[in-house]
Scaffold this active site. Structure first.
Site, mmCIF file in Angstrom:
data_model
loop_
_atom_site.group_PDB
_atom_site.id
_atom_site.type_symbol
_atom_site.label_atom_id
_atom_site.label_comp_id
_atom_site.label_asym_id
_atom_site.label_seq_id
_atom_site.Cartn_x
_atom_site.Cartn_y
_atom_site.Cartn_z
ATOM 1 N N LYS A 89 0.821 -1.221 0.000
ATOM 2 C CA LYS A 89 0.000 0.000 0.000
ATOM 3 C C LYS A 89 0.851 1.267 0.000
ATOM 4 O O LYS A 89 0.376 2.328 -0.369
ATOM 5 C CB LYS A 89 -0.906 0.043 1.236
ATOM 6 C CG LYS A 89 -1.778 -1.174 1.436
ATOM 7 C CD LYS A 89 -3.199 -0.918 1.026
ATOM 8 C CE LYS A 89 -4.039 -2.170 1.203
ATOM 9 N NZ LYS A 89 -5.431 -1.981 0.974
ATOM 10 N N TYR A 138 -11.604 -5.362 11.038
ATOM 11 C CA TYR A 138 -10.408 -4.520 11.191
ATOM 12 C C TYR A 138 -10.216 -4.124 12.654
ATOM 13 O O TYR A 138 -9.160 -4.354 13.253
ATOM 14 C CB TYR A 138 -10.539 -3.278 10.292
ATOM 15 C CG TYR A 138 -9.618 -2.158 10.665
ATOM 16 C CD1 TYR A 138 -8.241 -2.332 10.657
ATOM 17 C CD2 TYR A 138 -10.125 -0.907 11.036
ATOM 18 C CE1 TYR A 138 -7.390 -1.298 11.007
ATOM 19 C CE2 TYR A 138 -9.283 0.127 11.382
ATOM 20 C CZ TYR A 138 -7.913 -0.069 11.373
ATOM 21 O OH TYR A 138 -7.077 0.957 11.728
HETATM 22 N N1 LIG Z 1 -5.522 6.328 8.475
HETATM 23 C C1 LIG Z 1 -6.251 6.374 9.588
HETATM 24 O O1 LIG Z 1 -7.163 7.184 9.725
HETATM 25 C C2 LIG Z 1 -5.957 5.421 10.733
HETATM 26 C C3 LIG Z 1 -6.720 5.537 11.901
HETATM 27 C C4 LIG Z 1 -6.496 4.659 12.951
HETATM 28 C C5 LIG Z 1 -5.475 3.733 12.888
HETATM 29 N N2 LIG Z 1 -4.718 3.637 11.747
HETATM 30 C C6 LIG Z 1 -3.625 2.649 11.730
HETATM 31 O O2 LIG Z 1 -2.410 3.320 11.425
HETATM 32 C C7 LIG Z 1 -1.554 2.503 10.656
HETATM 33 C C8 LIG Z 1 -1.144 3.260 9.401
HETATM 34 O O3 LIG Z 1 -2.296 3.636 8.666
HETATM 35 P P1 LIG Z 1 -2.155 4.353 7.254
HETATM 36 O O4 LIG Z 1 -3.409 5.100 7.001
HETATM 37 O O5 LIG Z 1 -0.857 5.061 7.224
HETATM 38 O O6 LIG Z 1 -2.135 3.092 6.306
HETATM 39 P P2 LIG Z 1 -1.240 2.825 5.011
HETATM 40 O O7 LIG Z 1 -1.883 1.680 4.299
HETATM 41 O O8 LIG Z 1 -0.985 4.065 4.263
HETATM 42 O O9 LIG Z 1 0.145 2.330 5.638
HETATM 43 C C9 LIG Z 1 0.377 0.992 6.048
HETATM 44 C C10 LIG Z 1 1.731 0.581 5.483
HETATM 45 O O10 LIG Z 1 2.036 -0.747 5.922
HETATM 46 C C11 LIG Z 1 2.526 -1.502 4.831
HETATM 47 N N3 LIG Z 1 2.222 -2.907 5.135
HETATM 48 C C12 LIG Z 1 0.999 -3.475 5.287
HETATM 49 N N4 LIG Z 1 1.140 -4.779 5.603
HETATM 50 C C13 LIG Z 1 2.465 -5.031 5.663
HETATM 51 C C14 LIG Z 1 3.236 -6.192 5.948
HETATM 52 N N5 LIG Z 1 2.665 -7.368 6.229
HETATM 53 N N6 LIG Z 1 4.593 -6.092 5.925
HETATM 54 C C15 LIG Z 1 5.201 -4.906 5.639
HETATM 55 N N7 LIG Z 1 4.519 -3.780 5.354
HETATM 56 C C16 LIG Z 1 3.171 -3.846 5.378
HETATM 57 C C17 LIG Z 1 1.797 -0.950 3.614
HETATM 58 O O11 LIG Z 1 2.487 -1.186 2.399
HETATM 59 C C18 LIG Z 1 1.719 0.537 3.943
HETATM 60 O O12 LIG Z 1 2.855 1.240 3.460
HETATM 61 C C19 LIG Z 1 -2.313 1.226 10.400
HETATM 62 O O13 LIG Z 1 -1.898 0.251 11.325
HETATM 63 C C20 LIG Z 1 -3.756 1.607 10.646
HETATM 64 O O14 LIG Z 1 -4.517 0.518 11.079
HETATM 65 C C21 LIG Z 1 -4.942 4.459 10.668
HETATM 66 O O1 LIG Z 2 -16.679 8.199 -0.129
HETATM 67 C C1 LIG Z 2 -16.909 8.263 1.100
HETATM 68 C C2 LIG Z 2 -15.934 7.917 2.068
HETATM 69 C C3 LIG Z 2 -16.283 7.969 3.415
HETATM 70 N N1 LIG Z 2 -17.529 8.366 3.795
HETATM 71 C C4 LIG Z 2 -17.869 8.435 5.229
HETATM 72 O O2 LIG Z 2 -16.923 9.273 5.872
HETATM 73 C C5 LIG Z 2 -16.669 8.828 7.209
HETATM 74 C C6 LIG Z 2 -15.178 8.630 7.361
HETATM 75 O O3 LIG Z 2 -14.794 7.522 6.551
HETATM 76 P P1 LIG Z 2 -13.277 7.156 6.223
HETATM 77 O O4 LIG Z 2 -12.525 8.371 5.852
HETATM 78 O O5 LIG Z 2 -13.288 5.998 5.272
HETATM 79 O O6 LIG Z 2 -12.708 6.700 7.646
HETATM 80 P P2 LIG Z 2 -13.251 5.590 8.679
HETATM 81 O O7 LIG Z 2 -14.004 4.519 8.021
HETATM 82 O O8 LIG Z 2 -13.912 6.346 9.799
HETATM 83 O O9 LIG Z 2 -11.892 4.911 9.177
HETATM 84 C C7 LIG Z 2 -10.668 5.641 9.415
HETATM 85 O O10 LIG Z 2 -10.653 6.031 10.760
HETATM 86 C C8 LIG Z 2 -10.655 4.950 11.679
HETATM 87 C C9 LIG Z 2 -10.629 5.536 13.085
HETATM 88 O O11 LIG Z 2 -11.831 6.214 13.369
HETATM 89 C C10 LIG Z 2 -9.424 4.092 11.410
HETATM 90 O O12 LIG Z 2 -9.371 3.019 12.293
HETATM 91 C C11 LIG Z 2 -9.393 3.576 9.994
HETATM 92 O O13 LIG Z 2 -8.156 2.875 9.770
HETATM 93 C C12 LIG Z 2 -9.490 4.752 9.046
HETATM 94 O O14 LIG Z 2 -9.602 4.239 7.710
HETATM 95 C C13 LIG Z 2 -17.461 7.529 7.388
HETATM 96 O O15 LIG Z 2 -18.654 7.836 8.025
HETATM 97 C C14 LIG Z 2 -17.769 7.080 5.955
HETATM 98 O O16 LIG Z 2 -18.968 6.361 5.830
HETATM 99 C C15 LIG Z 2 -18.486 8.715 2.852
HETATM 100 O O17 LIG Z 2 -19.617 9.065 3.184
HETATM 101 N N2 LIG Z 2 -18.143 8.646 1.532
#
Ligand SMILES: NC(=O)c1ccc[n+]([C@@H]2O[C@H](COP(=O)([O-])OP(=O)(O)OC[C@H]3O[C@@H](n4cnc5c(N)ncnc54)[C@H](O)[C@@H]3O)[C@@H](O)[C@H]2O)c1
Ligand SMILES: O=c1ccn([C@@H]2O[C@H](COP(=O)(O)OP(=O)(O)O[C@H]3O[C@H](CO)[C@@H](O)[C@H](O)[C@H]3O)[C@@H](O)[C@H]2O)c(=O)[nH]1
Length: 323
Positions: free
Chosen positions: A35, A140
């Site tokens: 990713k 998840y």
């Molecule tokens: N984006 C959010 O809003 C959000 C919110 C809450 C928690 N998180 C957590 O934060 C972390 C990072 O999220 P992100 O949005 O940066 O995601 P992301 O997908 O951009 O980053 C994850 C990275 O991990 C790498 N990866 C996945 N599986 C792997 C494996 N088995 N070995 C080596 N590399 C691997 C992917 O290639 C990617 O670069 C995740 O653990 C996610 O669950 C994200």
């Molecule tokens: O095209 C879209 C995309 C999202 N949403 C809504 O927007 C909100 C936010 O969605 P999104 O940005 O996909 O984030 P979440 O599903 O809330 O999840 C994010 O935030 C979580 C923590 O709250 C993390 O755990 C996850 O990794 C991260 O992907 C949600 O209500 C979705 O249903 C829409 O209505 N339309």
């Protein structure tokens, strides 16, 4: 001694690597690039590989003197996890088990773990505190909760110290505009809204407007990615200082509905953003808003970019200029 960052080529990982480099820490990144993007890693040593690959991970620990681990590598999409629960457990739980085994083998004690607000499920209280019930509504969140529990047992009996950071919705980009949120396909709300403003998408589909919220759309707590990055450095400091394990929410304490995010994005970008109301997305809780008082008190976390406007401005800078 170096900090090992798993998933450091991903969105939050690459921003945290920038912060570590600015802090003059030595950094080793491990990412399988499933990713993430190699060009988002702006320094340190990079190993391309999967954390579930034992020989690979053993080599990483042997070749670098690792002091502590920040563990981002995971699959992290609520909707995708509903369709592929086995894949989510396999990557997230198995990946962490392998990582912990090799930390143990190489005598590395401290780990900061990316947990999530998705461990709470439908919250009973707003804002949510760390003591509230955990009842994930999707595989998840369930996989992340399983890891938190594993970390607890590992800290009780294996001399591993952990801090689990339960992030709410990460958003925004590095202020320089050099890196930002770059998922393909993109599923997150703010980047999709901004891609629509840029005309790269015809419209944004709102996933349900019949939730029990004031405007019927889901409410989330959006937190700037650089504020999250800062919290990881503070968590490492705390583990180094007192070795005390713990769980911390990271959010702004203020919720915005999907419709409010779209309205604010119209203001920031000055563009039209066409909208269509669609069905609910499976696995979405109606509201997630954090209390982060514990992180502020115990980690001395001071979020700097805590307005939705600033978050969208920084995301817009990256999306409109460099993407
Ligand atoms: N984006 C959010 O809003 C959000 C919110 C809450 C928690 N998180 C957590 O934060 C972390 C990072 O999220 P992100 O949005 O940066 O995601 P992301 O997908 O951009 O980053 C994850 C990275 O991990 C790498 N990866 C996945 N599986 C792997 C494996 N088995 N070995 C080596 N590399 C691997 C992917 O290639 C990617 O670069 C995740 O653990 C996610 O669950 C994200
Ligand atoms: O095209 C879209 C995309 C999202 N949403 C809504 O927007 C909100 C936010 O969605 P999104 O940005 O996909 O984030 P979440 O599903 O809330 O999840 C994010 O935030 C979580 C923590 O709250 C993390 O755990 C996850 O990794 C991260 O992907 C949600 O209500 C979705 O249903 C829409 O209505 N339309």
């Amino acid at each position: 001694m170096a900090i090992l960052v798993t998933g450091g080529a991903g969105y939050i990982g690459s921003h945290t690597v920038m912060e570590l480099l600015e802090n003059r820490d030595e950094v080793v990144v491990v990412d399988n690039l499933v990713k993430g993007h190699k060009n988002a890693i702006k320094g340190g040593k990079f190993y391309c590989g999967d954390i579930r690959d034992e020989d690979f991970l053993d080599r990483v620990f042997k070749e670098s003197e690792i002091e502590a681990v920040i563990h981002f590598a995971a699959y992290s999409l609520v909707g995708e996890s509903m369709k592929d629960p086995i894949g989510y457990y396999n990557n997230n739980v198995r990946g962490t088990i392998t990582l912990l085994r090799f930390m143990k083998k190489h005598g590395v004690k401290n780990i900061v773990f990316s947990s999530t607000a998705a461990v709470y499920g439908e919250a009973k209280n707003v804002p949510i505190t760390e003591d509230d019930d955990t009842c994930p509504e999707n595989p998840y969140g369930e996989s992340k909760l399983a890891i938190e529990k594993l970390l607890k047992w590992a800290s009780d009996s294996l001399d591993i110290n952990y801090i689990a950071l339960r992030y709410f919705n990460a958003a925004g980009a590095h202020e320089s505009g050099v890196i930002g949120e770059d998922h393909d396909p993109e599923t997150h709300l703010i980047p999709i809204v901004l891609e629509t403003a840029l005309g790269r998408r015809e419209k944004i589909i709102i996933f349900g407007d019949d939730y029990n919220t004031p405007d019927g759309t889901c409410i989330r707590d959006y937190i700037h990615v650089m504020d999250l990055a800062q919290a990881h450095l503070l968590a490492l400091d705390k583990l180094k200082k007192d070795g005390e394990s713990g769980i911390y929410n990271l959010g702004n304490g203020k919720g915005f509905s999907v419709k409010e995010v779209i309205e604010k994005s119209k203001e920031v970008t000055g563009r039209d953003i066409p909208v269509e109301i669609g069905n609910r997305r499976k696995g979405d809780p109606h509201i997630l808003v954090a209390s982060s008082e514990k992180a502020k008190k115990e980690l001395q976390w001071k979020p700097k970019y805590n307005s939705l406007e600033k978050i969208i401005e920084d995301a817009w800078k990256w999306h409109s200029n460099t993407h």
